[in-house]
Design a protein around this motif. Structure first.
Motif, short mmCIF file in Angstrom:
data_model
loop_
_atom_site.label_atom_id
_atom_site.label_comp_id
_atom_site.label_asym_id
_atom_site.label_seq_id
_atom_site.Cartn_x
_atom_site.Cartn_y
_atom_site.Cartn_z
N THR A 31 23.83 29.29 -3.34
CA THR A 31 23.44 30.65 -3.28
C THR A 31 22.12 31.05 -3.11
N GLY A 32 21.27 29.97 -3.14
CA GLY A 32 19.72 30.03 -2.76
C GLY A 32 19.32 28.71 -3.08
N PHE A 33 17.76 28.49 -2.67
CA PHE A 33 16.99 27.36 -2.87
C PHE A 33 15.51 27.85 -2.67
N THR A 34 14.85 26.88 -3.37
CA THR A 34 13.30 27.01 -3.23
C THR A 34 12.70 25.69 -2.85
N VAL A 35 11.66 25.60 -1.96
CA VAL A 35 11.02 24.23 -1.76
C VAL A 35 9.70 24.57 -2.18
N GLU A 36 9.16 23.22 -2.77
CA GLU A 36 7.62 23.18 -3.08
C GLU A 36 7.41 21.64 -3.13
N PRO A 37 6.08 21.56 -2.74
CA PRO A 37 5.81 20.10 -2.63
C PRO A 37 5.91 19.22 -3.96
N ALA A 38 6.27 18.21 -3.87
CA ALA A 38 6.54 17.18 -5.04
C ALA A 38 5.53 16.13 -5.28
N ALA A 39 4.43 16.01 -4.37
CA ALA A 39 3.51 15.30 -4.52
C ALA A 39 2.09 15.99 -3.84
N PRO A 40 1.11 15.53 -4.47
CA PRO A 40 -0.29 16.21 -3.94
C PRO A 40 -0.57 15.99 -2.30
N PRO A 41 -1.25 16.68 -1.66
CA PRO A 41 -1.43 16.35 -0.16
C PRO A 41 -2.24 15.13 -0.20
N ARG A 51 10.36 19.07 -3.32
CA ARG A 51 11.28 19.28 -4.62
C ARG A 51 12.10 20.56 -4.09
N VAL A 52 13.29 20.52 -4.17
CA VAL A 52 14.22 21.56 -3.82
C VAL A 52 15.06 21.92 -5.08
N ASN A 53 14.70 22.99 -5.46
CA ASN A 53 15.62 23.69 -6.60
C ASN A 53 16.76 24.56 -5.70
N VAL A 54 17.85 24.07 -6.04
CA VAL A 54 19.18 24.65 -5.56
C VAL A 54 19.99 25.22 -6.44
#
Length: 124
Positions: A31-41, A51-54
């Motif tokens: 129904t939705g998802f967000t994506v963010e970095p899981a480690a620093p550049p 990291r994908v929150n589903v």
């Protein structure tokens, strides 16, 4: 933090991953998802770790909204990594073999939690 989301990272991709769980087979609708970095550049030179929150529901129980946090590793596109494409290809093929073959077979012998839960990717 916002990050560029690969065009292959879609609800259908995540649905396929979640439905690959052999221990708990179920049909789902993402129904939705967000994506963010899981480690620093700069922490990973050969891959992007996200990291994908589903958010999803299981078919037949649509009233129960569920969520799960997944860690996805994807190859770095462009830049100096293209110069080492053959070497990098070997690395990218080794890790899925470890999870899909070796860990899977050891789990059949003795159920364990020595690695995080692994979902199969529809994208090799």
């Amino acid at each position: 933090k916002n990050m560029a989301v690969p065009d292959w990272l879609t609800a259908d991709f995540l649905k396929s991953c979640l439905e690959s769980d052999e221990e708990n087979p179920q049909k789902v609708t993402v129904t939705g998802f967000t994506v963010e970095p899981a480690a620093p550049p700069g922490s990973n030179y050969g891959c992007c770790v996200s990291r994908v929150n589903v958010q999803y529901v299981t078919i037949g129980d649509e009233a129960d909204q569920r969520s799960i946090s997944l860690i996805l590793k994807s190859p770095v596109v462009g830049g100096f990594m293209e110069e080492f494409s053959d070497f990098v290809k070997d690395i990218y093929e080794t890790e899925p073999n470890y999870y899909n073959k070796f860990i899977r077979e050891t789990y059949k012998l003795n159920k364990h939690n020595i690695v995080p839960k692994h979902y199969k990717s529809p994208k090799p």
